[in-house]
Scaffold this motif. Structure first.
Motif, mmCIF file in Angstrom:
data_model
loop_
_atom_site.group_PDB
_atom_site.id
_atom_site.type_symbol
_atom_site.label_atom_id
_atom_site.label_comp_id
_atom_site.label_asym_id
_atom_site.label_seq_id
_atom_site.Cartn_x
_atom_site.Cartn_y
_atom_site.Cartn_z
ATOM 1 N N ILE A 404 0.878 -1.171 0.000
ATOM 2 C CA ILE A 404 0.000 0.000 0.000
ATOM 3 C C ILE A 404 0.915 1.221 0.000
ATOM 4 N N ARG A 405 0.632 2.191 -0.862
ATOM 5 C CA ARG A 405 1.396 3.442 -0.848
ATOM 6 C C ARG A 405 0.523 4.519 -0.204
ATOM 7 N N ILE A 406 1.118 5.351 0.649
ATOM 8 C CA ILE A 406 0.405 6.519 1.166
ATOM 9 C C ILE A 406 1.141 7.752 0.651
ATOM 10 N N TRP A 407 0.470 8.502 -0.218
ATOM 11 C CA TRP A 407 1.081 9.652 -0.889
ATOM 12 C C TRP A 407 0.542 10.924 -0.232
ATOM 13 N N ASN A 408 1.446 11.692 0.397
ATOM 14 C CA ASN A 408 1.036 12.969 0.978
ATOM 15 C C ASN A 408 1.074 14.010 -0.137
ATOM 16 N N THR A 409 -0.069 14.219 -0.784
ATOM 17 C CA THR A 409 -0.086 15.073 -1.983
ATOM 18 C C THR A 409 0.058 16.553 -1.635
ATOM 19 N N LEU A 410 -0.013 16.879 -0.334
ATOM 20 C CA LEU A 410 0.085 18.292 0.062
ATOM 21 C C LEU A 410 1.498 18.704 0.425
ATOM 22 N N SER A 411 2.424 17.750 0.480
ATOM 23 C CA SER A 411 3.774 18.063 0.944
ATOM 24 C C SER A 411 4.363 19.220 0.137
ATOM 25 N N ILE A 412 4.852 20.227 0.837
ATOM 26 C CA ILE A 412 5.384 21.408 0.153
ATOM 27 C C ILE A 412 6.805 21.136 -0.322
ATOM 28 N N LYS A 413 7.539 20.324 0.453
ATOM 29 C CA LYS A 413 8.952 20.116 0.121
ATOM 30 C C LYS A 413 9.155 18.991 -0.889
ATOM 31 N N ASN A 414 8.152 18.148 -1.061
ATOM 32 C CA ASN A 414 8.377 16.961 -1.885
ATOM 33 C C ASN A 414 7.099 16.573 -2.615
ATOM 34 N N ASN A 415 7.169 16.630 -3.966
ATOM 35 C CA ASN A 415 5.996 16.237 -4.770
ATOM 36 C C ASN A 415 5.640 14.775 -4.567
ATOM 37 N N TYR A 416 6.661 13.970 -4.289
ATOM 38 C CA TYR A 416 6.454 12.521 -4.200
ATOM 39 C C TYR A 416 6.738 12.028 -2.798
ATOM 40 N N ASP A 417 5.998 12.566 -1.836
ATOM 41 C CA ASP A 417 6.185 12.152 -0.454
ATOM 42 C C ASP A 417 5.356 10.882 -0.251
ATOM 43 N N VAL A 418 5.974 9.724 -0.537
ATOM 44 C CA VAL A 418 5.223 8.448 -0.534
ATOM 45 C C VAL A 418 5.817 7.488 0.485
ATOM 46 N N LYS A 419 4.953 6.895 1.309
ATOM 47 C CA LYS A 419 5.410 5.858 2.246
ATOM 48 C C LYS A 419 4.875 4.522 1.777
ATOM 49 N N ASN A 420 5.665 3.438 2.015
ATOM 50 C CA ASN A 420 5.223 2.083 1.631
ATOM 51 C C ASN A 420 4.808 1.290 2.861
ATOM 52 N N PHE A 421 3.724 0.539 2.739
ATOM 53 C CA PHE A 421 3.299 -0.371 3.816
ATOM 54 C C PHE A 421 3.156 -1.755 3.214
ATOM 55 N N TRP A 422 3.973 -2.698 3.697
ATOM 56 C CA TRP A 422 3.920 -4.044 3.107
ATOM 57 C C TRP A 422 3.667 -5.132 4.131
ATOM 58 N N GLN A 423 3.930 -4.835 5.417
ATOM 59 C CA GLN A 423 3.793 -5.893 6.422
ATOM 60 C C GLN A 423 2.376 -6.458 6.412
ATOM 61 N N GLY A 424 2.285 -7.775 6.465
ATOM 62 C CA GLY A 424 0.975 -8.404 6.612
ATOM 63 C C GLY A 424 0.104 -8.358 5.375
ATOM 64 N N VAL A 425 0.622 -7.790 4.276
ATOM 65 C CA VAL A 425 -0.239 -7.677 3.081
ATOM 66 C C VAL A 425 -0.073 -8.917 2.201
ATOM 67 N N LYS A 426 1.138 -9.121 1.677
ATOM 68 C CA LYS A 426 1.543 -10.355 0.980
ATOM 69 C C LYS A 426 0.725 -10.729 -0.260
ATOM 70 N N SER A 427 -0.170 -9.894 -0.722
ATOM 71 C CA SER A 427 -0.843 -10.171 -2.001
ATOM 72 C C SER A 427 -1.399 -8.863 -2.549
ATOM 73 N N LYS A 428 -1.978 -8.939 -3.753
ATOM 74 C CA LYS A 428 -2.440 -7.712 -4.411
ATOM 75 C C LYS A 428 -3.463 -6.989 -3.550
ATOM 76 N N VAL A 429 -3.314 -5.668 -3.448
ATOM 77 C CA VAL A 429 -4.255 -4.871 -2.644
ATOM 78 C C VAL A 429 -5.343 -4.353 -3.585
ATOM 79 N N THR A 430 -6.555 -4.897 -3.429
ATOM 80 C CA THR A 430 -7.613 -4.601 -4.399
ATOM 81 C C THR A 430 -8.650 -3.613 -3.886
ATOM 82 N N ALA A 431 -8.658 -3.352 -2.567
ATOM 83 C CA ALA A 431 -9.658 -2.423 -2.035
ATOM 84 C C ALA A 431 -9.081 -1.670 -0.848
ATOM 85 N N LEU A 432 -9.461 -0.388 -0.723
ATOM 86 C CA LEU A 432 -9.003 0.449 0.393
ATOM 87 C C LEU A 432 -10.158 1.319 0.874
ATOM 88 N N CYS A 433 -10.189 1.620 2.161
ATOM 89 C CA CYS A 433 -11.195 2.564 2.659
ATOM 90 C C CYS A 433 -10.726 3.161 3.978
#
Length: 1509
Positions: A404-433
């Motif tokens: 799962i990527r979390i993109w902080n689209t408001l970041s002033i210093k970085n257009n691509y302020d993206v964090k990765n979350f992979w623990q416990g996922v282990k397969s395609k992420v098809t839905a988010l809420c």
């Protein structure tokens, strides 16, 4: 170029020695999947000040398979040229400025694994493949040279920067060679030392060997290596250093003058700060190098876990290195690095770019060794996008690479302020809420059915629900708890629970406080609350209305069900889509019109989007559920299934849709109008979401591994591509990679491939989905997730174009060929033998005792000896050892001695039979011996039971027989003879087992036959069989047979539903008849109506009436269809209706004399025996229960006519029962419908057919002036006069071009009239009554007659000059104009921010000043208007005042529309200007006064100036 869409690109390709490169001036490119992405770095990137200076500027698209190599031309003047190699077998040369292919070659027969553009020769591109073939290609002279140096797999090659003919090549087995291409690839040096794959080769940037002070004698570590042939006159005599990096964890530096190694650097194992070293990290290594141009004594290399090291080569005796980014935590790559390339920016910064397995591209400053910026990327499809409602601007992306990527689209210093979350996922992420109120709480669903909760603010692994879905999770939604979760006390239960919908059709409710507890299937509650007996539909989508009181469920059959909390009471079913529903979205609640929150948009596997207005349904609180079959709005334009919908939070009624046609489309739903279309993706779209902050900005994700951020105002297209363009998009999509056919394994001598599957997200392959895709998630996906083996150049995974014929490798291959040939010859030899046997008249039966028989046919001496042994044995009194030894040897004598010997003989014979493959003879022998049980056991163990044996089994007793039959049934199942196995089970009365066996192997027909013949009729097994078979048939599209199954299971409702699934007229009709027979009246009626509507599209009037005749409750609809048929015939005869296909009319449409209304009532009387007031009343009640939405200029013509006739039918029925109030209202509705759709001709036809004498008779009928219907009547009369006024004006002006300009200028709605797909496709100007068309030389009498008629019209015009209406319309125009201005200001403001970002920015400006600037800007465009700019407070004041004025008007005036008063004034004044005698002075004055008083909006200002000065 700040306007290009911002993109989160696909991940750079893994395990390639050179698939990224950069040139001075700041252009960087990397290969990702089948294309190359270009990134502008440095000042030229036009990045927003304060953000990292880089921008993705485009893509090189053209290869059909993975790109394995990418290299720029490093020659000044041609930095715009680059080369790519791909698994599709081609090398392409590109111009990056035009992003087009300059030329290409397909010389290689095998997978290309290395590529380099010579730094010395301007037009030389060298490539090598995995069979060891090297091609030199000269671009300018289109010439090539084929070199075959060694039959080994090439992993990398690098051309010398100092000598144009030298190339260093690294092989998979650790050998490095330097060749001279001017001497046909002669090997100058063969450098041995590495014992594993060579990953990278770097030449020292300085020629000669003086830059490093290496004393050979000191270097005792390295033994002397005899090199290849060294010729005296080698060009390398001056020498140069060469560095190589290998998988054996060492870097070696070689001297070319001496042809030997001079230094070896072993990689250090660095302790990660996060604890111990991961054991898998040691296994995985890619060692890439970069030798800095300006620092020949330093060398950059990658290391085990993604770190970068800067080695100091001056001190060869000690390993001295500096770690990149040693001071700052978390800046390094977290996985191995594949490529390093230097880049010098325009402002002369020395940067280094790295690509890694962690899917990041990082940029390093060589001066400080710190990371300047990171470009994140995606390694899978972008399945899901969700903005956090709490943490504004936080975008979660669900990706097919298991992260799962979390993109902080408001970041002033970085257009691509993206964090990765992979623990416990282990397969395609098809839905988010996201949780609506709790910060950082994100729910996710995966393709293997897992549902989990992440706290994105902590580093803890996610909580996983203990209840999994059986298939992919399609949707997640937070909603209020329903029973049983809702039953706890306030403090015992959460305020919101998580609902998940999975591919198996179930919706689960998870308690976020107790995810380890069981999740509840809400179907049980739905069944209990609504006491449903039929099979519930398969759910595919869930969506909660924003207020949490209403839940919508979308189903596989296309229906949508609306439930009310707390107990999920079904209040309404929407039968619209008829194909699997993929997405449902409710309008937000914070718009200027609160009633819009009842709008619900839905998209399915059909390409049409429907919007329903559920306000009346939700507010009505009726006892029984309603069925809706008419949409409020229909949005047509996409050409493939709809996967995602999102309402704009900034606008009213604005929707964006994502589709498999490869585009995203923005709609104005209230006008049914397509606004703009985004075509930036190269694939099918899965998700789309509106930015919560920027009204112009939308994010979308697709199967091209990209997420794009794009602006609606920058799109050149307004609607999805149709026809040709969509074919191009399909081609573009098909140019994406195909799944490769699996290559058959070669028998021997293949290098074992290490599959690196230990890690969670290595699924870099570039394959595309081949499976059926449901709800945007394909079932058997081979797409991105095809794991890629750890093969730098896919040694064997690629498909080679030809049979491989490399001598060393194919030894085993030849061997296997030989054996195949042997087999063939053996077969040939046997054939004649078989023939001769077949010719023998009768085959002799095989002997049961062949060994004994053969022993009895030996030589005479032997037989004599037998006799003596036998005599001795029979007559010796004492047992004799010698005799027993003899008997053992001559076992065949058992026939003549005792039983024990006979048993031994049988045993030997039996063994012989088994060895020769005749078990049946062995079994016979055992039977003779009487050991039936043993025979059965042996046969069962060997799987050799036969019908014969089993038939004999009863001899050994009942239990043995039962056991034998069961064993035989098992054996038959292994042999795939399930039906026979079931028959055998039936023979021992195991009916249930037999039925289960047949069912589980999909022999449903046979299973039902058995169950029906052998079980009680009420046995539940039988119903279960019917339902299971029905479900399978339904899935396969055999709807009629499935319906039979449901009828067999007494689920008549399901039978009717499944029959209607196909959606054609005959299926619908049968389904309606079936529903009617079984008493499902409501369903029957809705299906019959659908069938009639289908037939209506085909203009089959007779069939439509027959379909409606099926159901008594559709009597009202029959009247509507009858009126529609008569009206269509009437329009056809007047040639106002364009007919494409022949129509089958009913007999009663024949006569055409008399008034239209009289003809209609006469037909109703004769054809439908409708004559008593009670019948009329009943019909009115039936029709009033159906509500159609208002029309827009985009409403299709057939739909418009049907809705119009519904209103007209109600009007005629009301007249028949003397309910004149209703008649007036319905007539006005019909007129308004044609007016709203912009169809003037139809409006006039309604007037002429239904008000042939004008409105006077209606006025008489209404009588009392204070009747509540008076305002409606006034409106109707006004529209009647309005239509006559236009016709009169056109008749005066004749076909004069100026007139049409006046019409358009005066009445904005008219423009849509001319454009709309009118029924007649004739613009109003052309359809004026022919009789009154003025001739150029008109006789005087005609003039007088016209004037008389005109006078009458003009007298009536006074009715149009309603001061009250003029004032109301003026206020409404003011409101609309102010809102438009405000929207324009916001747009201007955004554009300024995007286009001219300044360091300090306009932050100090007051909003008022900004508003003034922007407004003056927007109004400057209208050259006629020289108005002063308006400030924001002034606008707000105007808006408030106008709204207050509107509020003061009585409801009666606001309810019923009225023609535009100022428009009527303008027409009158225009007539006056053309024919001064026509209009009285008093009327002219009145018109001018109204114009002067109320024309303060832009629309009418300039016309006012024309006529009032």
């Amino acid at each position: 170029m700040g306007q290009e869409p911002r993109v989160l690109p696909p991940s750079p390709n893994w395990y390639c020695a050179r698939c990224s490169d950069a040139v001075p001036g700041g252009l960087f490119g990397f290969a990702a999947r089948t294309s190359v992405f270009l990134v502008r770095v440095g000042p030229g990137a036009d990045a927003i000040p304060g953000t990292p200076p880089f921008r993705v500027i485009g893509e090189l698209v053209g290869h059909t398979e993975r790109v394995s190599g990418f290299t720029f031309s490093h020659h000044p003047g041609q930095y715009n040229l680059c080369a790519t190699s791909s698994d599709d077998g081609t090398v392409k040369i590109w111009d990056v400025e035009t992003k087009t292919v300059v030329t290409e070659h397909a010389l290689h027969q095998h997978t290309i694994s290395a590529l380099h553009w010579s730094p010395r020769v301007k037009d030389l591109i060298v490539s090598g493949d995995e069979k060891g073939v090297v091609f030199c290609y000269w671009l300018n002279r289109n010439d090539s040279q084929h070199l075959f140096i060694e039959p080994r797999t090439i992993l990398c090659l690098t051309c010398s920067p100092h000598h144009e003919d030298l190339i260093a090549i690294g092989y998979k087995d650790g050998i490095v060679v330097i060749i001279d291409i001017s001497k046909k690839g002669e090997v100058i040096h063969r450098l041995r030392g590495h014992d594993d794959e060579i990953h990278s080769i770097a030449w020292c940037p300085l020629p000669g060997e003086d830059c490093l002070s290496i004393n050979q004698e000191e270097n005792s570590e390295e033994p002397e290596i005899p090199n290849g042939k060294v010729t005296a006159q080698t060009p390398v005599a001056k020498g140069c250093y060469l560095a190589t990096g290998s998988k054996d964890q060492t870097i070696r530096i070689w001297s070319c003058s001496r042809g030997r190694g001079v230094m070896m650097l072993k990689l250090p194992s660095l302790k990660r700060r996060g604890g111990g070293i991961d054991p898998t990290v040691k296994e995985r290594l890619w060692l890439t190098l970069h030798w800095p141009k300006d620092q020949p004594t330093q060398l950059v290399s990658s290391c085990f876990g993604g770190e970068l090291l800067l080695w100091d080569l001056t001190q060869s005796w000690r390993r001295k290195y500096t770690l990149f980014s040693a001071s700052s935590e978390g800046q390094n790559h977290s996985r191995i690095v594949f490529n390093l390339c230097p880049l010098q920016t325009e402002d002369d910064k020395q940067l280094l770019l790295s690509t890694s397995m962690d899917r990041d591209v990082k940029c390093w400053d060589m001066a400080t060794l710190e990371c300047c910026w990171t470009l994140p990327s995606l390694g899978g499809f972008a399945y899901s996008l969700a903005f956090s409602p709490v943490d504004t601007g936080c975008l979660a992306i669900g990706v097919g690479d298991g992260m799962i990527r979390i993109w902080n689209t408001l970041s002033i210093k970085n257009n691509y302020d993206v964090k990765n979350f992979w623990q416990g996922v282990k397969s395609k992420v098809t839905a988010l809420c996201w949780h609506p109120t709790k910060e950082g709480c994100l729910a996710f669903g995966t393709d293997d059915g897992k549902v989990g909760l992440y706290d994105t603010y902590s580093s803890k692994p996610p909580q996983i629900s203990s209840t999994y879905h059986k298939k992919t999770v399609y949707t997640l939604a937070w909603g209020p708890p329903v029973p049983p979760t809702a039953l706890g006390g306030e403090g015992d239960r959460p305020s919101l629970t998580l609902y998940s919908c999975g591919g198996e059709g179930i919706v689960l409710q998870h308690n976020p406080w107790k995810l380890s507890g069981e999740a509840f299937d809400i179907n049980k509650l739905i069944r209990d609350t609504n006491s449903i007996t039929y099979k519930l539909p398969v759910h595919t989508e869930i969506s909660w209305k924003a207020d949490g009181k209403i839940m919508a469920l979308g189903n596989e059959d296309g229906s949508i069900e609306i439930f009310r909390v707390p107990n999920l009471k079904l209040i309404c079913t929407i039968q619209q889509h008829h194909k699997l529903v993929n997405t449902i979205s409710w309008h937000h609640e914070h718009g200027s019109q609160p009633e819009l929150s009842y709008l619900m948009a839905s998209g399915s596997n059909n390409a049409v989007i429907y919007v329903h207005n559920l306000q009346t349904v939700i507010e009505s609180n009726s006892e029984s559920p309603v069925t809706i079959t008419e949409p409020y709005r229909t949005l047509s334009g996409h050409t493939a299934k709809i996967t995602s919908l999102a309402w704009s939070p900034h606008h009213d009624g604005r929707l964006v849709s994502a589709s498999y046609d490869g585009t995203a489309q923005v709609w104005d739903t209230l006008q049914e109008e397509p606004l703009c279309n985004f075509r930036g993706h190269r694939g099918r779209l899965f998700c789309v979401v509106w930015s919560p902050l920027d009204p112009d900005c939308i994010y979308s994700g697709a199967d091209d591994f990209c997420v794009y951020k794009w602006l609606t105002s920058m799109q050149e297209h307004s609607r999805p591509p149709q026809g040709k363009k969509s074919i191009e998009l399909e081609k573009k999509r098909l140019s994406q990679p195909k799944p490769k056919p699996k290559k058959k394994k070669k028998p021997t001598s293949r290098v074992p491939i290490k599959q690196e599957l230990c890690d969670r997200n290595e699924d870099e392959g570039v394959k595309e989905s081949s499976g059926p895709v449901e709800n945007g998630v394909s079932d058997q996906e081979t797409e991105e997730e095809a794991r890629e083996p750890e093969l730098p150049c896919a040694v064997t995974s690629a498909v080679s174009k030809e049979p491989i014929s490399c001598t060393p490798v194919s030894v085993g291959f030849e061997k296997s060929k030989v054996t195949i040939n042997n087999k063939v010859t053996l077969l040939k030899k046997e054939l004649p033998k078989e023939k001769s046997e077949a010719l023998m008249k009768k085959r002799k039966a095989r002997s049961i005792l062949p060994l004994s028989t053969s022993l009895d046919h030996r030589s005479k001496e032997e037989i004599h000896q037998d006799c003596l042994v036998l005599a001795t044995a029979k007559h010796s009194k004492e047992p004799n050892e010698d005799v027993s030894a003899d008997l053992e040897e001559r076992f065949h004598l058992g026939l003549f001695t005792d039983r024990a010997t006979l048993y031994r003989m049988i045993e030997v014979e039996g063994k012989g039979h088994l060895e020769n493959g005749h078990p049946e003879l062995f079994h016979q022998l055992m039977l003779w011996k009487g050991d039936l049980k043993g025979v059965l056991r042996t046969a069962a163990e060997r799987g050799e039971l036969t019908d014969n044996l089993v038939a004999m089994a009863p001899v050994a007793g009942y239990h043995v027989w039962v056991w034998a039959v069961e064993a035989f049934a098992k054996q038959l199942c292994f042999q795939d003879q399930y039906v026979k196995a079931a028959s055998h089970l039936l023979s021992i009365h195991k009916v249930y087992e037999a039925v289960e066996l047949l069912k589980s192997n999909h022999f449903y027909r046979e299973a039902i036959a058995v169950a029906k013949a052998r079980l009680r009729p009420e046995d539940p097994i039988l119903k279960d069989l019917y339902l299971s078979w029905g479900a399978v048939l339904e899935k396969d599209g055999h709807y009629a047979l499935a319906a039979k199954c449901y009828l067999g299971a007494t689920s008549a409702y399901d039978a009717a539903k499944v029959l209607s699934k196909k959606g054609d007229a005959t299926s619908l009709r049968t389904a309606a008849e079936l529903a009617s027979i079984v008493g499902e009246n409501e369903l029957s009626a809705s299906l019959a109506l659908r069938c009639a509507q289908e037939l209506l599209l085909a203009r089959n009037w007779v069939g439509a009436q027959e379909a409606l005749h099926l159901h008594e409750s559709l009597k009202g609809q029959r009247l509507v269809f009858c009126l529609l048929e008569l009206l269509s015939k009437h329009l056809e005869e007047k040639q106002l209706l364009e007919v494409k296909s022949s129509s089958s009319y009913n007999a009663w449409t024949a006569g055409s004399e008399g008034l239209f209304v009289e003809r209609v009532t006469a037909v109703w009387k004769t054809a439908f025996s409708l004559d008593s007031p009670e019948q009329y009343q009943a019909a009115v009640r039936q029709l009033q229960s159906v509500k159609y939405p208002s029309a827009t200029s985009n409403t299709p013509s057939k739909q418009l006519l049907l809705h119009l006739c519904h209103d007209l039918t109600l009007a005629v029925l009301s007249q028949q029962v003397a309910s004149w109030d209703t008649a007036v209202e319905e007539l006005l509705r019909a007129v308004m419908r044609s007016y709203d759709s912009g169809n003037f001709t139809i409006m006039q036809e309604v007037h002429s057919a239904f008000l042939p004498e004008g409105c006077d008779h209606l006025r008489d009928k209404l009588g009392d002036h204070q009747s509540p219907t008076t305002p409606a009547f006034k409106s109707l009369e006004a529209f009647f006069i309005y239509g006559r006024l236009y016709e009169f004006w056109w008749s005066l002006s004749g076909p004069c071009p100026e007139s049409s300009i006046w019409v358009r200028a005066a009445h904005r709605r008219m423009t849509s009239v001319e454009q709309s797909q009118q029924l007649n496709n004739v613009s109003p100007e052309e359809t004026e009554p022919k009789a009154s068309q003025p001739e150029p030389s008109r006789p005087p009498e005609l003039d007088v007659r016209l004037t008389e008629e005109g006078e009458q019209i003009l007298r009536a015009c006074k009715e149009l000059f309603s001061e009250e209406h003029a004032s109301l319309q003026n206020s409404q125009r003011t409101v609309a104009e102010v809102q438009e201005t405000l929207a324009d200001m916001i747009r201007q403001h955004q554009k300024r921010q995007l286009c001219k970002p300044t360091a300090d920015g306009p932050a100090k400006n007051e909003p008022e000043q900004e508003a003034e600037q922007s407004l003056s800007g927007s109004q400057h465009q209208c050259k006629e208007e020289k108005s002063e700019p308006v400030s924001l407070p002034e606008l707000t004041k105007r808006l408030t005042e106008a709204n207050e004025r509107i509020a003061k008007f009585p409801e009666s005036i606001k309810t019923w529309p009225f023609p535009d008063v100022l428009e009527c004034c303008l027409i009158l004044l225009h007539i006056k200007s053309q024919h001064p005698g026509c209009v009285t002075h008093e009327m002219q004055q009145q018109a001018q006064e109204l114009l002067q008083k109320y024309s303060n909006t832009k629309v009418y200002k300039r016309h006012c100036q024309t006529f009032c000065t």
